[in-house]
Scaffold this motif. Structure first.
Motif, mmCIF file in Angstrom:
data_model
loop_
_atom_site.group_PDB
_atom_site.id
_atom_site.type_symbol
_atom_site.label_atom_id
_atom_site.label_comp_id
_atom_site.label_asym_id
_atom_site.label_seq_id
_atom_site.Cartn_x
_atom_site.Cartn_y
_atom_site.Cartn_z
ATOM 1 N N ARG A 246 0.848 -1.185 0.000
ATOM 2 C CA ARG A 246 0.000 0.000 0.000
ATOM 3 C C ARG A 246 0.890 1.245 0.000
ATOM 4 O O ARG A 246 2.087 1.179 0.317
ATOM 5 N N TYR A 247 0.300 2.385 -0.345
ATOM 6 C CA TYR A 247 1.052 3.632 -0.433
ATOM 7 C C TYR A 247 0.847 4.473 0.823
ATOM 8 O O TYR A 247 -0.250 4.514 1.397
ATOM 9 N N VAL A 248 1.929 5.156 1.222
ATOM 10 C CA VAL A 248 1.881 6.112 2.329
ATOM 11 C C VAL A 248 2.572 7.391 1.880
ATOM 12 O O VAL A 248 3.313 7.407 0.894
ATOM 13 N N LEU A 249 2.336 8.450 2.615
ATOM 14 C CA LEU A 249 2.976 9.735 2.332
ATOM 15 C C LEU A 249 4.220 9.857 3.196
ATOM 16 O O LEU A 249 4.159 9.664 4.416
ATOM 17 N N ALA A 250 5.357 10.179 2.581
ATOM 18 C CA ALA A 250 6.620 10.250 3.321
ATOM 19 C C ALA A 250 7.377 11.516 2.976
ATOM 20 O O ALA A 250 7.347 11.999 1.833
ATOM 21 N N GLY A 251 8.060 12.046 3.978
ATOM 22 C CA GLY A 251 8.938 13.198 3.831
ATOM 23 C C GLY A 251 10.041 13.093 4.866
ATOM 24 O O GLY A 251 10.101 12.112 5.627
ATOM 25 N N ARG A 252 10.878 14.084 4.935
ATOM 26 C CA ARG A 252 11.998 14.004 5.875
ATOM 27 C C ARG A 252 11.501 14.067 7.322
ATOM 28 O O ARG A 252 10.443 14.627 7.618
ATOM 29 N N ALA A 253 12.280 13.466 8.209
ATOM 30 C CA ALA A 253 11.981 13.563 9.630
ATOM 31 C C ALA A 253 12.016 15.037 10.036
ATOM 32 O O ALA A 253 12.940 15.767 9.670
ATOM 33 N N GLY A 254 10.992 15.489 10.758
ATOM 34 C CA GLY A 254 10.918 16.889 11.155
ATOM 35 C C GLY A 254 10.306 17.794 10.111
ATOM 36 O O GLY A 254 10.360 19.025 10.251
ATOM 37 N N HIS A 255 9.742 17.213 9.064
ATOM 38 C CA HIS A 255 9.105 18.026 8.026
ATOM 39 C C HIS A 255 7.973 18.839 8.659
ATOM 40 O O HIS A 255 7.075 18.278 9.304
ATOM 41 N N PRO A 256 7.966 20.158 8.495
ATOM 42 C CA PRO A 256 6.963 20.986 9.177
ATOM 43 C C PRO A 256 5.529 20.744 8.716
ATOM 44 O O PRO A 256 4.583 21.040 9.446
ATOM 45 N N LYS A 257 5.352 20.187 7.510
ATOM 46 C CA LYS A 257 4.001 19.976 6.984
ATOM 47 C C LYS A 257 3.501 18.541 7.198
ATOM 48 O O LYS A 257 2.395 18.213 6.759
ATOM 49 N N LEU A 258 4.313 17.726 7.884
ATOM 50 C CA LEU A 258 3.912 16.335 8.087
ATOM 51 C C LEU A 258 3.841 15.969 9.572
ATOM 52 O O LEU A 258 4.051 14.809 9.941
#
Length: 300
Positions: free
Chosen positions: A172-184
């Motif tokens: 399945r798909y998830v949304l990922a960004g850097r650790a500490g991302h302000p929008k996540l």
């Protein structure tokens, strides 16, 4: 040569070997569990076949002719090779194996299938080797038919019907960004999700549209795709070092401390990952062992 072989009863060659070893019709018959007259008849047929007496009366039984002596070694080799060819397949012993396996996989398949399986394969079969070749769906069947690859890993929806397949897992798909991302810090709204800068994997190169965009289009929304890359591993490096985000397969980013993973505000259909192989190796004990090892390693 073909005509000669068609005229030969293989049982005659077995009798000939026994006669050459025993140099006595009675002893050869006992070894073959046949009646002496039967072996005598077969000796007559052998003499006709080779146009040679093969065995002649002697002071202590029988003695071989020069033609029979010349036949002794090649006949033994031929019968031994034939016996090996028709013998039941031996059980595969991974501890003693020296196979070199060729597998076709994308970088995603390398990370989610081969990497989990590798430690177990090395422990169980330390004498084997594994070569990974780049995923090429259009050449998959041809290479499997030729024996250039033993296995391939691909999504079920694109799996060639000409190959055997075994489901490995559903992704399945998830949304990922850097650790500490302000929008996540939490799951974004659909509006917030679409406003983020996205990275997309385009295996064929240069594409900016994927399954996420199709899901968004169905609800009348559109995201900002700012970067297209050919490999998942590069995508993971990008999102861990920038404020860009990506919809990624969950297994690819599981337990990665450099990334922040949240649920997306839209349902994007996942896919099934399968293992593929050709009929030519379907019943091979070594190949069956390899398939079982990989399937067990990625279970769950």
């Amino acid at each position: 040569m073909d005509n000669t072989l068609r005229r030969i009863d293989l049982n005659l060659l077995v009798t000939l070997q026994a006669l050459l070893d025993a140099q006595n019709v009675t002893r050869a018959a006992a070894r073959l569990h046949l009646a002496q007259p039967t072996v005598s008849v077969q000796l007559g047929r052998l003499r006709d076949l080779f146009d040679d007496p093969l065995l002649l009366p002697g002071p202590r039984g029988m003695r071989t002719t020069a033609r029979a002596d010349a036949l002794r070694a090649p006949l033994a080799d031929a019968l031994a090779a034939l016996e090996r060819a028709v013998a039941p397949t031996r059980a595969f012993d991974p501890a003693q194996a020296s196979n070199t396996w060729q597998v076709m996989a994308s970088d995603y398949g390398e990370s989610t299938v081969l990497l989990p399986a590798l430690p177990g394969l090395r422990r169980a079969a330390p004498g084997t080797r594994l070569a990974v070749v780049e995923l090429a769906p259009r050449r998959m069947v041809e290479q499997a038919e030729r024996g250039d690859i033993d296995l391939a890993f691909h999504i079920a929806s694109d799996a060639p019907p000409a190959l055997h397949h075994r489901p490995l897992f559903t992704e399945r798909y998830v949304l990922a960004g850097r650790a500490g991302h302000p929008k996540l810090k939490r799951r974004p709204t659909l509006t917030q999700f679409c406003a983020l800068e996205h990275v997309i994997v385009s295996p064929m190169g240069g594409g900016f549209h994927g399954v996420t965009d199709e899901a968004l289009a169905r609800v009348g929304a559109q995201r900002r795709v700012a970067l297209s890359v050919p490999h998942f591993l590069y995508l993971r490096s990008v999102i861990s070092r920038t404020d860009m985000v990506a919809m990624v397969p969950a297994r690819l980013v599981a337990d990665d401390p450099s990334l922040r993973v949240v649920e997306a505000p839209i349902d994007v259909p996942g896919y099934q990952m399968v293992m593929l192989w050709h009929e030519r190796v379907h019943r091979d004990p070594a190949h069956r062992w390899l398939r079982d090892q990989i399937a067990q390693a990625v279970k769950g």
